[in-house]
Design a protein around this motif. Sequence first.
Motif, PDB file in Angstrom:
ATOM      1  N   UNK A  54       0.804  -1.222   0.000  1.00 51.93           N
ATOM      2  CA  UNK A  54       0.000   0.000   0.000  1.00 51.93           C
ATOM      3  C   UNK A  54       0.830   1.262   0.000  1.00 51.93           C
ATOM      4  N   UNK A  55       2.144   1.143   0.153  1.00 53.63           N
ATOM      5  CA  UNK A  55       3.007   2.322   0.094  1.00 53.63           C
ATOM      6  C   UNK A  55       3.128   2.826  -1.333  1.00 53.63           C
ATOM      7  N   UNK A  56       3.435   4.111  -1.465  1.00 51.19           N
ATOM      8  CA  UNK A  56       3.717   4.706  -2.763  1.00 51.19           C
ATOM      9  C   UNK A  56       5.025   5.478  -2.668  1.00 51.19           C
ATOM     10  N   UNK A  57       5.702   5.690  -3.780  1.00 54.06           N
ATOM     11  CA  UNK A  57       6.938   6.478  -3.734  1.00 54.06           C
ATOM     12  C   UNK A  57       6.671   7.909  -3.289  1.00 54.06           C
ATOM     13  N   UNK A  58       7.667   8.487  -2.638  1.00 59.41           N
ATOM     14  CA  UNK A  58       7.543   9.900  -2.259  1.00 59.41           C
ATOM     15  C   UNK A  58       7.513  10.771  -3.508  1.00 59.41           C
ATOM     16  N   UNK A  59       6.928  11.952  -3.355  1.00 59.21           N
ATOM     17  CA  UNK A  59       6.761  12.817  -4.512  1.00 59.21           C
ATOM     18  C   UNK A  59       7.671  14.025  -4.535  1.00 59.21           C
ATOM     19  N   UNK A  60       8.667  14.078  -3.628  1.00 58.27           N
ATOM     20  CA  UNK A  60       9.510  15.277  -3.558  1.00 58.27           C
ATOM     21  C   UNK A  60      10.968  14.992  -3.902  1.00 58.27           C
ATOM     22  N   UNK A  61      11.210  13.915  -4.647  1.00 58.97           N
ATOM     23  CA  UNK A  61      12.585  13.515  -4.931  1.00 58.97           C
ATOM     24  C   UNK A  61      13.115  14.171  -6.200  1.00 58.97           C
ATOM     25  N   UNK A  62      14.434  14.275  -6.270  1.00 58.13           N
ATOM     26  CA  UNK A  62      15.098  14.720  -7.489  1.00 58.13           C
ATOM     27  C   UNK A  62      15.273  13.558  -8.471  1.00 58.13           C
ATOM     28  N   UNK A  63      15.500  12.372  -7.905  1.00 59.06           N
ATOM     29  CA  UNK A  63      15.631  11.144  -8.691  1.00 59.06           C
ATOM     30  C   UNK A  63      14.733  10.079  -8.082  1.00 59.06           C
ATOM     31  N   UNK A  64      14.075   9.311  -8.925  1.00 59.16           N
ATOM     32  CA  UNK A  64      13.296   8.165  -8.470  1.00 59.16           C
ATOM     33  C   UNK A  64      13.849   6.918  -9.153  1.00 59.16           C
ATOM     34  N   UNK A  65      14.112   5.900  -8.344  1.00 50.77           N
ATOM     35  CA  UNK A  65      14.644   4.640  -8.854  1.00 50.77           C
ATOM     36  C   UNK A  65      13.576   3.559  -8.720  1.00 50.77           C
TER      37      UNK A  65
END
Length: 253
Positions: A54-65
């Motif tokens: 149920x987690x989602x990636x954070x939305x304040x990153x400079x890079x998403x992997x």
Amino acid sequence: MSERAGAGAPTGSDRPTVAVFRPADDRLRDAVALLESLGVEPVPDPMLAVEPTGETPRGDADYVVLTSKTGVELAADSGWTPGGAALCAIGDATAAACRDAGWGVDLVPEEYTSSGLVAALADRVDGARVEVARSDHGSAVLTDGLDAAGAYVHESVLYELVRPEDSGDSAALAADGGLDAALFSSSLTVANWLEAAEERGCRADALAGLEDAVVGAIGPPTRDTAEEYGVGVDVVPGDADFERLARAVRDEL
């Protein structure tokens, strides 16, 4: 590996038996179809099942992997988008899933591994916020490497990988001398296969059976894990890609 290709094929077939451990979804269906097209007898034995957190990636990153097709699909289904972040994908399948979701991909490392991505990003991420979104069994090589490069690393666990309760048919087949090849597509599939063999009381015989089979590992980390468990590896493709693994093992057979 002994020269016994085809020895474990089912009655009425002279095709070699090849165990495949992909999760029981389209990946397993595609793997079975591929193996059949290559002229071998697939032995589907899923060693991984996906349980979303149920987690989602954070939305304040400079890079998403993102490290897997599964992670991409779960993130997309939740409504998440990378926004203005630079999107990094490990492997062609992950990158293709990102594009299918409508996201542009900024980086796919030449080496489809955690260390390959660290090497590709090491001179770019000092002081940057890096979001790593993956399973609960992700390698520390990625997060530790990015941290050492000066990044502010946050990890989101999108899903857990568990072993299905009814897994292990291929281990029993190997113990009986009926398996010609095995396609290990992650370190966890190796550990889970041996755990399933242990539960069935045939671990030693299953390991002996693998000695007479062609064992393929999708990449160096999976090979290293297999060898740590005493499983000799015969084939590692140049790229960490399942189809290339399957074709390389077929050629070895």
